[in-house]
Design a protein around this motif. Sequence first.
Motif, PDB file in Angstrom:
ATOM      1  N   GLY A 156      40.349  39.775  -4.264  1.00 40.01           N
ATOM      2  CA  GLY A 156      42.005  40.773  -3.745  1.00 40.01           C
ATOM      3  C   GLY A 156      41.535  42.371  -4.384  1.00 40.01           C
ATOM      4  O   GLY A 156      41.750  43.374  -3.497  1.00 40.01           O
ATOM      5  N   GLU A 157      40.713  42.729  -5.062  1.00 39.24           N
ATOM      6  CA  GLU A 157      40.566  43.771  -5.940  1.00 39.24           C
ATOM      7  C   GLU A 157      39.635  44.691  -4.554  1.00 39.24           C
ATOM      8  O   GLU A 157      39.494  45.255  -4.560  1.00 39.24           O
ATOM      9  N   TYR A 158      38.399  43.754  -4.445  1.00 36.35           N
ATOM     10  CA  TYR A 158      37.546  43.720  -3.345  1.00 36.35           C
ATOM     11  C   TYR A 158      38.215  44.229  -2.530  1.00 36.35           C
ATOM     12  O   TYR A 158      38.144  45.156  -1.182  1.00 36.35           O
ATOM     13  N   TRP A 159      38.842  43.812  -1.570  1.00 41.95           N
ATOM     14  CA  TRP A 159      39.428  44.107  -0.169  1.00 41.95           C
ATOM     15  C   TRP A 159      40.825  44.936  -0.091  1.00 41.95           C
ATOM     16  O   TRP A 159      40.746  45.757   0.199  1.00 41.95           O
ATOM     17  N   ARG A 160      41.192  44.837  -1.539  1.00 41.97           N
ATOM     18  CA  ARG A 160      41.900  46.760  -1.841  1.00 41.97           C
ATOM     19  C   ARG A 160      41.143  47.740  -1.714  1.00 41.97           C
ATOM     20  O   ARG A 160      40.961  48.268  -0.903  1.00 41.97           O
ATOM     21  N   GLN A 161      39.767  47.977  -2.351  1.00 41.27           N
ATOM     22  CA  GLN A 161      38.575  48.438  -2.186  1.00 41.27           C
ATOM     23  C   GLN A 161      38.522  48.942  -0.647  1.00 41.27           C
ATOM     24  O   GLN A 161      38.803  50.342  -0.048  1.00 41.27           O
ATOM     25  N   TRP A 162      38.098  48.138   0.034  1.00 39.15           N
ATOM     26  CA  TRP A 162      37.109  48.537   1.076  1.00 39.15           C
ATOM     27  C   TRP A 162      38.176  47.954   2.746  1.00 39.15           C
ATOM     28  O   TRP A 162      37.950  48.346   3.510  1.00 39.15           O
ATOM     29  N   GLY A 163      39.271  46.927   3.016  1.00 34.04           N
ATOM     30  CA  GLY A 163      40.447  46.929   3.593  1.00 34.04           C
ATOM     31  C   GLY A 163      41.974  46.937   3.775  1.00 34.04           C
ATOM     32  O   GLY A 163      42.529  45.733   3.709  1.00 34.04           O
ATOM     33  N   GLY A 164      42.028  47.631   2.076  1.00 36.89           N
ATOM     34  CA  GLY A 164      43.055  47.574   1.967  1.00 36.89           C
ATOM     35  C   GLY A 164      44.144  47.886   3.322  1.00 36.89           C
ATOM     36  O   GLY A 164      45.717  47.499   2.798  1.00 36.89           O
TER      37      GLY A 164
END
Length: 107
Positions: free
Chosen positions: A21-29
């Motif tokens: 979820g952290e990665y998602w917020r960074q790249w696909g938020g």
Amino acid sequence: MKECPHCKSAEREKRRYGRFGEYWRQWGGHLPLEVLVSPYRVVVAPLVDYIEGLHRQRPDLTLTVILPEIVVRRWSHRLLHGHTAARLRKAFRPLPKVVVTTVPFHV
């Protein structure tokens, strides 16, 4: 009180998805992320139920499902993989306004 045998693995999965979820917020938020956790690693039925639920909520929308599909170099390696993408494609085929896109993932 007896402890659920799958609780520890479910907690571990929640932590792992928390990192994702952290990665998602960074790249696909800019797109919402929905994570479906299945303790028995059952994929097809929960995902089809989820997509059908989305379709019931908004029948006017066309839903796109993007599936990774494992591509192996040797024919004998195909026996090791569960062919989940093919099973999902087959399950989504009768659903109206659901588009399935397969992305090859070479291993």
